[in-house]
Enzyme design. Structure first.
Site, PDB file in Angstrom:
ATOM      1  N   HIS A 368      -3.101 -14.359 -29.802  1.00 34.98           N
ATOM      2  CA  HIS A 368      -3.672 -13.712 -30.979  1.00 34.98           C
ATOM      3  C   HIS A 368      -2.728 -12.680 -31.604  1.00 34.98           C
ATOM      4  CE1 HIS A 368      -6.041 -13.386 -27.217  1.00 34.98           C
ATOM      5  NE2 HIS A 368      -5.800 -12.138 -27.256  1.00 34.98           N
ATOM      6  N   CYS A 681      -4.885 -29.332 -40.882  1.00 38.07           N
ATOM      7  CA  CYS A 681      -4.807 -27.875 -40.699  1.00 38.07           C
ATOM      8  C   CYS A 681      -3.823 -27.424 -39.626  1.00 38.07           C
ATOM      9  CB  CYS A 681      -6.183 -27.323 -40.333  1.00 38.07           C
ATOM     10  SG  CYS A 681      -7.417 -27.551 -41.612  1.00 38.07           S
TER      11      CYS A 681
END
Length: 758
Positions: A368, A681
């Site tokens: 992240h 994506c």
């Protein structure tokens, strides 16, 4: 055995006097070896320094032939001196010549000496050289003498690291301030030139030799007590978030902080005559040097824990009562942040207008913090071994987020080459910006939507900056991952509404919570799984915990009141999972209408195609959804049974292989037949060659990182979609068993005069 100065304690006292003398660094080093030899009744004392080329150079000696200084060298690992450097451990021998590693250097005249004691010159776990004493007699040096030699080595380490010592006859500089180069993993593209700022700055130990050992022991005990008490308070009060650490980490700290062996080693170090700070540095440097040579990942992780604990204890010694709370500092201009690891929230605390790069000892492209770094446009590199020990605050450093390498204290030639590279990239970015408002279409008029992958509000300005058609994938899990506790419905709703406001009527596709696998929520209990990527994650978790999915759907519906809303479900493996998720949306929508709340003007529901089982249910799923998106990262991973996080196999299979391209063509064809829009994506769409290939397969919507839109758009406006399709379709139909079609595709693109940006 004690020498004429009275033993190790007197040696340290005399060493302090030598360090204060107004002489050159070389003269000081010459006096130190004389002092050690006399004190330890050793016929020889020598200092070897690790040079830029990896060899050890004799820098000072008492007892050996002085003509050999700066002329005698050996490879790291060669001879007993090389063995000490390689192992970073003391070597104590009564008959050195009988040891298999003994190497004779005739220019030194050391053949008459038998006993040998060598200790590594360590700093932050890095070996900078070797300190040696030798005797003609067969003797074994005492523990007290080893301790004294190790303490002296700490002082010499600071001399080497400071760059005070000049190079030898060949002009090579010692390791202290030499350039360093390390390879890691590219996390976020870009080139960052700047100066090092440590995320958790080390306390620099400047005073090594104690005036009063008893007083130093009291300081050490007080600091240990404060450290242990502060950890206890955090755990007992449950206020873990305040320290920025999770409870299990603090439990580990408490265990280590109360370890008797650690406390005993610190006390023993102080009792040799050094300061409390020097004792902490010495014990941790020795531990770091040993554990860096371990291959067991568990032991390597414990090293990080011990590093953190030692840094906190040093801060307690310097600033009592503040050892647990290092603060985010004010950044200088052109800062390169260096850290062992970092969460996304910590990165967002820094002034990103001054941040030019990020270097981590840990981290992967899918972590992240890497995702946030990409959103901020910060060049980032991870998996740089001992990054925090490799640099000093203020060091010049270059971060190459394209190749995944860093240059610390770079040479003028390297700096010049990268300055040219930065200017070249800037010119190219100007070209991309000029294309921002140009139609996103091929030369023959095929319109291709270029969308953004996003996950935080900081991503949204990139829509206007790049001219993107909208957000093809909004990763809602990032809000959950950077939060200290489960986000409430109101917090989720506020974020989703802000995202749609920022998109300014352009479409946004929200993917529901995709956690599990390698994306763990710290506040949610997770059972260990042998194959987490294939386990309880994404839609599986949402359907098994319907309250979690229902809360998120409710927040999305409320945020989308009066607007067009697009919701996509991840990791769908069978049609019934979509049916169950759609039912939750229907019930929440009915609830809003019942209570007369505003509802979206339209709702489009879709799935992410990333599980191979859905490839055999395409007709069924396409008859029920409003759109589909292809998650090329996971689909490639699952199709080839390859862990993309495993360096041994992650590069084994190519996204431009015939099998994968046929899979993508099948999805595109079925979606077209069903009249349902399809977007890709994954990372595949971010690469110009792969993007052209996808256009040849019929894809007209690609979602990618903000930095990729310019390069992809620049090449697609020069391409001909019909030509691409006429070449790609027959190519993938061919069955010759090849692992990749990359070469053929590159040749075709090059033959059409299309320039693929590196």
């Amino acid at each position: 055995m004690r020498g004429q100065y009275g033993g190790p304690r007197v040696l340290l006292r005399r060493l302090r006097e030598v360090m204060a003398e107004p002489v050159t660094a070389q003269e000081r080093l010459d006096r130190i070896v004389v002092l050690i030899a006399a004190n330890m009744v050793a016929e020889v004392c020598s200092v070897y320094v690790l040079r830029v080329d990896g060899d050890l150079e004799l820098y000072a000696t008492e007892g050996l032939n002085r003509e050999a200084v700066h002329r005698t060298t050996m490879h790291k690992g060669e001879g007993l001196v090389g063995l000490v450097a390689d192992e970073a451990e003391p070597v104590n021998l009564s008959d050195a010549q009988a040891h298999p590693a003994f190497a004779y250097k005739p220019e030194t005249g050391e053949e008459i000496y038998h006993s040998f004691l060598g200790v590594p010159i360590l700093r932050s776990g890095n070996t900078l050289g070797v300190l040696v004493v030798q005797n003609k007699s067969h003797r074994t040096y005492s523990d007290e003498e080893i301790e004294a030699l190790q303490t002296t080595a700490m002082v010499i380490a600071e001399m080497v690291a400071s760059g005070e010592l000049s190079g030898g006859g060949d002009g090579l500089e010692p390791v202290g301030r030499r350039p360093a180069h390390a390879f890691g993993a590219a996390l976020s593209e870009g080139i960052g030139l700047g100066h090092v700022v440590l995320h958790e700055p080390r306390v620099v130990v400047k005073t090594f030799i104690a005036e009063d050992s008893g007083a130093e022991l009291k300081r050490l005990d007080a600091a240990l007590a404060n450290l242990r008490a502060s950890i206890d308070v955090l755990l007992d009060e449950g206020d873990v978030a305040r320290a920025g650490e999770h409870r299990d980490v603090l439990e580990t700290f408490r265990m280590f902080a109360n370890d008797r062996g650690w406390g005993r080693r610190l006390h023993e170090a102080v009792q040799t005559g050094i300061t409390a700070e020097a004792a902490v540095e010495r014990v941790q440097s020795d531990t770091r040097a040993r554990m860096q040579r371990q291959t067991d990942p568990y032991l390597r992780e414990r090293l990080h824990d011990l590093d953190d604990l030692a840094n906190r204890l040093l801060r307690e010694l310097v600033s009592p009562g503040k050892g647990m709370t290092p603060m985010v500092m004010e950044l200088p201009d052109s800062a390169i942040l260096v850290a062992r690891s970092m969460g996304p929230a910590a990165l967002l605390d820094y002034d990103r207008t001054k941040l030019r790069g990020l270097v981590l000892e840990e981290g992967s492209a899918s972590s992240h913090v890497a995702i946030v770094a990409r959103a901020l446009g910060i060049a980032s590199v991870g998996q740089i071994e001992n990054a925090t020990g490799l640099v000093e605050p203020g060091d010049a450093v270059i971060v190459d987020g394209v190749s995944g390498e860093i240059h610390v204290r770079p040479t003028v030639d390297v700096e010049r080459a990268y300055a040219d590279k930065v200017r070249f990239r800037a010119r190219r970015q100007e070209q991309y910006r000029a294309l921002r408002d140009a139609p996103s279409a091929t030369r023959d008029g095929a319109k291709v939507q270029l969308m953004l992958n996003a996950g935080l509000l900081v991503d949204l300005p990139h829509i206007a900056e790049t001219g993107a058609a909208g957000v093809g994938l909004f990763r809602t899990e990032l809000q959950f991952m950077i939060a200290a506790s489960m986000p409430k419905t109101a917090a989720q709703q506020k974020l989703y509404r802000a995202v749609m406001d920022a998109a300014d009527e352009k479409p946004v596709t929200f993917r529901t919570l995709d956690v599990g696998g390698d994306k763990i929520l710290p506040y949610m209990h997770n059972e260990p799984e042998e194959n987490p990527a294939l386990g309880w994650r994404a839609i599986r978790l949402g359907l098994d915990r319907p309250a979690l999915l229902r809360t998120q759907v409710r927040a999305l519906l409320n945020a989308g009141g009066g607007r067009d809303l697009r919701i996509m479900f991840p990791m769908v493996a069978c049609v019934s999972e979509f049916d169950d998720a759609r039912d939750i949306v229907s019930r929440e929508l009915a609830r809003l209408k019942k209570h007369e709340h505003p509802v979206p003007s339209s709702i489009a529901l879709g799935v992410m195609i990333e599980v191979p089982s859905l490839l055999f249910q395409l007709d069924e799923i396409l008859s029920k959804v409003d759109f589909v998106s292809v998650g090329s990262n996971d689909l490639l991973q699952f199709l080839f049974a390859v862990d993309r996080g495993n360096a041994r196999v992650s590069g084994r299979f190519d996204s431009l292989s015939p099998a994968f391209l046929r899979t993508l063509a099948r999805i595109s064809d079925r979606a077209k037949e069903a009249g349902k829009p399809v977007t890709l994506c994954g990372e595949m769409g971010s690469k110009p060659l792969e993007a052209l290939t996808l256009i040849g397969l019929g894809y007209r919507s690609l979602s990618m990182s903000p930095a990729s839109i310019g390069p992809v758009k620049a090449v697609l406006v020069e391409a001909d979609a019909a030509e691409l399709e006429a070449f790609v379709r027959p190519l993938i139909a061919r069955s010759d068993g090849g692992a990749s079609l990359r070469g053929e595709l590159e040749a075709f693109v090059s033959g059409r005069g299309l320039q693929i940006a590196p």
